[in-house]
Write an enzyme that holds these catalytic residues in place. Structure first.
Site: not given
Ligand code: GDP
Ligand code: IMO
Ligand code: MG
Length: 425
Positions: A12, A15, A39-40, A223
């Site tokens: 999270d 990416k 979850g991106h 991840q």
């Molecule tokens: P990922 O899994 O690495 O793609 O990241 P996620 O999308 O799960 O989580 C990142 C969260 O931060 C999401 O809600 C994005 O919309 C948000 N986000 C990403 N970059 C920024 C930033 O520079 N500032 C803010 N406020 N939110 C951001």
């Molecule tokens: P993105 O791509 C954050 C975490 C789960 C748990 C561990 C194992 O959005 O960054 P799993 O379901 O993979 O067997 O769970 O990994 N986890 C993540 N945490 N971002 C993710 O993906 C994750 N994918 C798995 O919360 O701790």
């Molecule tokens: Mg994510």
């Protein structure tokens, strides 16, 4: 220029947003590992898109998106995701989305087995996303998994699913859980397979042809490094190699195809699920949750939040060969008076600047902090790196120094346009 985008923390990091941003200059976007545990989130032109299995390049027209051999695919989940994203106005044609015929399939039983195992672990649970990722990769490594190509041989696949359902039911019966009916599972997954069939091919020669003809390839990690099955905080990890090498084994493109590795991290640290988190901070968690931020995109769970941990980042830069950093969510710290950066762990009186392997040592790790002044101003409207407050630049420059990699991108908001490029002099 072929670039890997990788998470440097516990996932999270942002990416998806960075991949979406860089897709404009790329030709092909490739996912090589993980499944719909990812979850991106991408926010562009006023719309929010949450992607789980679809590469984040899918929002751009005329780009090829590949789900590589190293991904574990929940066929039913992928069909639902395509339907949802298409309902948001994104066109997903068979020449825009390619799915590897070597990818393994996550069956509905894998999800239930994941949940049953978590329930059995009780307070020692991993905190998985319950998407069946562990059981699906376990079958792959145990050489009893089903690959997409197997679905072309219906008789074999029906036989395998029937066997797998029977085995799973034995486990589920022990926990008094609802049992699966093989015929129903077969019908559901086959319906999804048929919907996806036009997208399925041997993606390896396609990727090699793109590489050899000079197309720009972008690899989207899922991840983060500390969730890697080898380098993460084992056993509180996911079941794939989330680090740079996973992009090669998960796509069939060799390490020689890679020119750059961009490591994505937040300006602070977050973690969802169980496991060690030395710099976790209740105040910062409450503050960010109060702003409606840091809730998981896949499960909706609140993420734990803490101070920037450069012990993790230093290690992540090492094992991924990071050539540049993308630091997101800098705006999350806009209102803070003083910011802590963890530079080492004190474990039994000894300073560690790299994470320990011993799982018990994590529990005794006391973060060593240095304090930097906050910038106390709104960065969300900054449209270029030089417009950032001097104290924010100083924070970023200390981060880069402690990690041993240069800053390349900075995020000051979730929108595509809130990505700043640092021009290197
Ligand atoms: P990922 O899994 O690495 O793609 O990241 P996620 O999308 O799960 O989580 C990142 C969260 O931060 C999401 O809600 C994005 O919309 C948000 N986000 C990403 N970059 C920024 C930033 O520079 N500032 C803010 N406020 N939110 C951001
Ligand atoms: P993105 O791509 C954050 C975490 C789960 C748990 C561990 C194992 O959005 O960054 P799993 O379901 O993979 O067997 O769970 O990994 N986890 C993540 N945490 N971002 C993710 O993906 C994750 N994918 C798995 O919360 O701790
Ligand atoms: Mg994510």
């Amino acid at each position: 220029m072929n670039t890997i985008i990788i998470g440097l923390q516990w996932g999270d990091e942002g990416k998806g947003k960075i991949v979406d941003y860089l897709t404009e200059e790329s030709d092909v976007v490739i996912r090589g590992q993980g499944g719909n545990n990812a979850g991106h989130t991408v926010i562009a032109k006023g719309s929010k898109y949450v992607l789980h299995l679809l590469p984040s390049g899918i929002l751009w027209d005329s780009k090829i998106n590949v789900i590589g051999n190293g991904v574990v695919i929940d066929l039913i989940g992928l069909v639902q995701e395509i339907t949802r994203i298409e309902s948001q106005g994104i066109v997903i044609t068979p020449d825009k989305l390619l799915i590897s015929d070597r990818a393994h399939v996550v069956l509905p039983v894998h999800k239930e087995l994941d949940a049953a195992r978590e329930a059995a672990l009780g307070e020692h649970k991993i905190g998985t996303t319950k998407r069946g990722i562990g059981p699906a990769y376990a079958d792959k490594v145990n050489r009893c998994g089903l690959r997409i190509a197997d679905f072309l041989d219906r008789e074999y696949t029906v036989q395998q699913i029937t066997r797998r359902v029977a085995e799973a039911n034995e486990v589920l019966a022990r926990y008094d859980l609802t049992l699966f009916v093989a015929e129903q599972v077969i019908e559901e997954v086959y319906t999804a397979f048929e919907r996806l069939r036009p997208h399925i091919s041997n993606t390896i020669p396609v990727l090699h042809a793109a590489w050899k003809s000079g197309k720009k390839l972008l690899f989207e990690g899922a991840q983060g490094t500390l969730l890697d099955i080898d380098f993460g905080t084992y056993p509180f990890v996911t079941s794939s190699n989330t680090t740079a090498g996973g992009s090669c084994t998960g796509s069939g493109l060799p390490p020689t195809a890679i020119d750059a590795v961009i490591g994505v991290c937040k300006a602070y640290t977050t973690r969802v699920g169980s496991g060690p988190f030395p710099t976790v901070d209740e105040g910062l968690s409450e503050y960010l949750h109060g702003l409606g931020r840091e809730f998981g995109a896949t499960t909706g769970r609140p993420r734990g939040c803490g101070w920037l941990d450069t012990v993790l980042l230093r290690f992540a830069c090492m094992v991924n060969g990071v050539t540049g950093l993308a630091v997101t969510n800098v705006d999350g710290l806009d209102e803070y008076e003083a910011l802590q950066i963890c530079t080492g762990y004190d474990i039994d009186g000894i300073v560690h600047t790299l994470p320990p392997a011993d799982r018990k040592a994590w529990d005794r790790a006391v973060p060593i902090y240095e304090t930097l002044p906050g910038w106390k101003s709104d960065t969300t409207g900054c449209t270029n790196f030089s417009a950032l407050p001097a104290k924010a630049k100083a924070y970023l420059s200390r981060l880069a120094e402690l990690c041993g990699a240069p800053i390349q991108f900075v995020g000051v908001g979730p929108d595509r346009v809130q990505t700043l490029v640092k021009i290197t002099e």
